[in-house]
Design a protein around this motif. Structure first.
Motif, PDB file in Angstrom:
ATOM      1  N   ARG A  91       0.853  -1.191   0.000  1.00  0.00           N
ATOM      2  CA  ARG A  91       0.000   0.000   0.000  1.00  0.00           C
ATOM      3  C   ARG A  91       0.888   1.240   0.000  1.00  0.00           C
ATOM      4  O   ARG A  91       1.749   1.382   0.870  1.00  0.00           O
ATOM      5  CB  ARG A  91      -0.909   0.018   1.234  1.00  0.00           C
ATOM      6  CG  ARG A  91      -1.909  -1.134   1.283  1.00  0.00           C
ATOM      7  CD  ARG A  91      -2.794  -1.048   2.515  1.00  0.00           C
ATOM      8  NE  ARG A  91      -3.747  -2.137   2.559  1.00  0.00           N
ATOM      9  CZ  ARG A  91      -4.915  -2.132   1.925  1.00  0.00           C
ATOM     10  NH1 ARG A  91      -5.262  -1.065   1.205  1.00  0.00           N
ATOM     11  NH2 ARG A  91      -5.725  -3.157   2.008  1.00  0.00           N
ATOM     12  N   PRO A  92       0.714   2.125  -0.963  1.00  0.00           N
ATOM     13  CA  PRO A  92       1.521   3.349  -0.979  1.00  0.00           C
ATOM     14  C   PRO A  92       1.281   4.179   0.280  1.00  0.00           C
ATOM     15  O   PRO A  92       0.173   4.218   0.820  1.00  0.00           O
ATOM     16  CB  PRO A  92       1.026   4.083  -2.230  1.00  0.00           C
ATOM     17  CG  PRO A  92       0.374   3.022  -3.064  1.00  0.00           C
ATOM     18  CD  PRO A  92      -0.201   2.039  -2.100  1.00  0.00           C
ATOM     19  N   GLY A  93       2.340   4.822   0.764  1.00  0.00           N
ATOM     20  CA  GLY A  93       2.213   5.712   1.916  1.00  0.00           C
ATOM     21  C   GLY A  93       1.832   7.108   1.455  1.00  0.00           C
ATOM     22  O   GLY A  93       0.882   7.298   0.691  1.00  0.00           O
ATOM     23  N   ASP A  94       2.588   8.108   1.917  1.00  0.00           N
ATOM     24  CA  ASP A  94       2.309   9.484   1.510  1.00  0.00           C
ATOM     25  C   ASP A  94       2.685   9.732   0.057  1.00  0.00           C
ATOM     26  O   ASP A  94       2.214  10.695  -0.557  1.00  0.00           O
ATOM     27  CB  ASP A  94       3.080  10.463   2.408  1.00  0.00           C
ATOM     28  CG  ASP A  94       2.621  10.381   3.856  1.00  0.00           C
ATOM     29  OD1 ASP A  94       1.449   9.996   4.074  1.00  0.00           O
ATOM     30  OD2 ASP A  94       3.429  10.673   4.753  1.00  0.00           O
ATOM     31  N   VAL A 126       8.785   3.161 -12.716  1.00  0.00           N
ATOM     32  CA  VAL A 126       7.425   2.716 -12.420  1.00  0.00           C
ATOM     33  C   VAL A 126       6.947   3.410 -11.154  1.00  0.00           C
ATOM     34  O   VAL A 126       7.653   3.424 -10.135  1.00  0.00           O
ATOM     35  CB  VAL A 126       7.366   1.186 -12.234  1.00  0.00           C
ATOM     36  CG1 VAL A 126       5.944   0.743 -11.903  1.00  0.00           C
ATOM     37  CG2 VAL A 126       7.869   0.474 -13.484  1.00  0.00           C
ATOM     38  N   SER A 127       5.759   3.995 -11.217  1.00  0.00           N
ATOM     39  CA  SER A 127       5.140   4.633 -10.057  1.00  0.00           C
ATOM     40  C   SER A 127       3.814   3.932  -9.775  1.00  0.00           C
ATOM     41  O   SER A 127       2.959   3.823 -10.661  1.00  0.00           O
ATOM     42  CB  SER A 127       4.888   6.124 -10.324  1.00  0.00           C
ATOM     43  OG  SER A 127       6.106   6.792 -10.622  1.00  0.00           O
ATOM     44  N   ILE A 128       3.666   3.428  -8.552  1.00  0.00           N
ATOM     45  CA  ILE A 128       2.454   2.707  -8.169  1.00  0.00           C
ATOM     46  C   ILE A 128       1.709   3.548  -7.139  1.00  0.00           C
ATOM     47  O   ILE A 128       2.224   3.823  -6.052  1.00  0.00           O
ATOM     48  CB  ILE A 128       2.793   1.321  -7.588  1.00  0.00           C
ATOM     49  CG1 ILE A 128       3.609   0.508  -8.601  1.00  0.00           C
ATOM     50  CG2 ILE A 128       1.525   0.573  -7.207  1.00  0.00           C
ATOM     51  CD1 ILE A 128       4.056  -0.841  -8.080  1.00  0.00           C
ATOM     52  N   GLU A 129       0.513   3.934  -7.481  1.00  0.00           N
ATOM     53  CA  GLU A 129      -0.261   4.823  -6.616  1.00  0.00           C
ATOM     54  C   GLU A 129      -1.443   4.128  -5.960  1.00  0.00           C
ATOM     55  O   GLU A 129      -2.143   4.740  -5.152  1.00  0.00           O
ATOM     56  CB  GLU A 129      -0.744   6.027  -7.421  1.00  0.00           C
ATOM     57  CG  GLU A 129       0.399   6.867  -7.993  1.00  0.00           C
ATOM     58  CD  GLU A 129      -0.094   8.075  -8.764  1.00  0.00           C
ATOM     59  OE1 GLU A 129      -1.326   8.160  -8.975  1.00  0.00           O
ATOM     60  OE2 GLU A 129       0.734   8.913  -9.148  1.00  0.00           O
ATOM     61  N   LYS A 130      -1.682   2.861  -6.301  1.00  0.00           N
ATOM     62  CA  LYS A 130      -2.790   2.114  -5.716  1.00  0.00           C
ATOM     63  C   LYS A 130      -2.255   0.866  -5.018  1.00  0.00           C
ATOM     64  O   LYS A 130      -1.172   0.381  -5.347  1.00  0.00           O
ATOM     65  CB  LYS A 130      -3.796   1.709  -6.797  1.00  0.00           C
ATOM     66  CG  LYS A 130      -4.543   2.874  -7.430  1.00  0.00           C
ATOM     67  CD  LYS A 130      -5.588   2.354  -8.413  1.00  0.00           C
ATOM     68  CE  LYS A 130      -6.392   3.493  -9.011  1.00  0.00           C
ATOM     69  NZ  LYS A 130      -7.436   2.987  -9.954  1.00  0.00           N
ATOM     70  N   PRO A 131      -2.994   0.326  -4.063  1.00  0.00           N
ATOM     71  CA  PRO A 131      -2.563  -0.935  -3.435  1.00  0.00           C
ATOM     72  C   PRO A 131      -2.405  -2.035  -4.478  1.00  0.00           C
ATOM     73  O   PRO A 131      -3.158  -2.100  -5.455  1.00  0.00           O
ATOM     74  CB  PRO A 131      -3.705  -1.252  -2.461  1.00  0.00           C
ATOM     75  CG  PRO A 131      -4.334   0.072  -2.177  1.00  0.00           C
ATOM     76  CD  PRO A 131      -4.235   0.864  -3.453  1.00  0.00           C
ATOM     77  N   CYS A 132      -1.414  -2.877  -4.279  1.00  0.00           N
ATOM     78  CA  CYS A 132      -1.169  -3.960  -5.233  1.00  0.00           C
ATOM     79  C   CYS A 132      -0.555  -5.155  -4.505  1.00  0.00           C
ATOM     80  O   CYS A 132      -0.151  -5.049  -3.342  1.00  0.00           O
ATOM     81  CB  CYS A 132      -0.250  -3.499  -6.362  1.00  0.00           C
ATOM     82  SG  CYS A 132       1.416  -3.073  -5.807  1.00  0.00           S
TER      83      CYS A 132
END
Length: 263
Positions: A91-94, A126-132
């Motif tokens: 899960r992404p933080g801030d 790669v930038s992940i902004e949603k839970p995965c």
């Protein structure tokens, strides 16, 4: 009733040593053998384990510790570090989760929430902004750490051009050669008198060939990011030991196959 002559022979290799000459059986009861019979078995084991010199008390202790059922040896399987994949829920933080990746390693279908920014011709960020979910390689310490293994130092693939053969096939080839060699007759004598299409061979494994060179590799390669090879598919067949020995070792044209069952 017709009397049919039967010529029998046996051979092979297991955790106790060679089957031929009853050496495998003798290893299991070696404490009950007389000195001459025991010494013959120690010499047989030393030969296949590539141990040179006289059979001293120290060498006997080494052979005892490296035959039969014993602790798994790491060159075969590291039971204290069995590789598996651990599933992680990220899960992404801030901020977004970011990492750089070779362009060729990008998934064919990008997961939801992945953003791709080119850095150069070969690399992307790669930038992940949603839970995965991701899988990370991990090692597990198994509770069971003992099994029957071939005597330490005996490597059947060193005896012929193995060409990535599964270990079960290597052992089958050794067994066939050992049995034919202890038949009491030269194989060519039999081949000259018996038509090739009337000689049959039956051998196989209920689990097929499941190491990395057979079905084990074919089933696990994609999960490990590797490619499946055509050799893994064909050499993984359960009846491959029979087919291979029949065609390429004995040169027969007769039937080959195997019996598989739960018990």
């Amino acid at each position: 009733m017709a009397r049919i002559p039967v010529v029998t022979s046996f051979g092979g290799i297991n955790a106790a040593g060679r089957s031929s000459g009853h050496h495998g059986y003798r290893r299991m009861v070696i404490d009950a053998l007389d000195e001459a019979a025991a010494q013959e078995t120690w010499r047989s084991l030393a030969a296949i384990m590539n141990i040179q010199g006289d059979i001293t008390a120290e060498i006997r202790r080494y052979i005892e510790a490296h035959t039969l059922v014993r602790k798994l040896e790491p060159q075969y399987f590291d039971a204290s570090n069995a590789i598996w994949n651990r599933k992680l829920a990220l899960r992404p933080g801030d901020h977004a989760i970011c990492f750089d990746l070779p362009r060729r390693d990008l998934p064919d279908q990008l997961p939801e929430g992945w953003g791709i920014d080119p850095l150069d011709e070969k690399t992307v960020r790669v930038s992940i902004e949603k839970p995965c979910e991701m899988y990370v390689q991990d090692g597990r310490d198994l509770a069971a750490k003992a099994a029957g293994q071939l005597p330490t130092g005996f490597e059947p693939q060193a005896l012929y051009a193995a060409r990535s053969h599964p270990r079960g096939l290597q052992m089958a080839l050794y067994a066939a050669s050992d049995a034919v060699g202890h038949l009491g007759l030269d194989w060519q004598v039999i081949a000259d008198r018996v038509p090739a299409d009337t000689i049959s061979l039956y051998a196989g494994s209920a689990l097929s060939q499941v190491d990395t060179h057979g079905n084990g590799g074919a089933l696990s390669s994609r999960y490990q990011g590797k490619r499946i090879t055509s050799k893994q598919v064909t050499l993984g067949l359960a009846e491959m030991p029979a087919d291979f020995v029949n065609a390429y070792v004995l040169g027969n044209l007769g039937a080959s196959g195997h019996n598989m069952g739960a018990c």
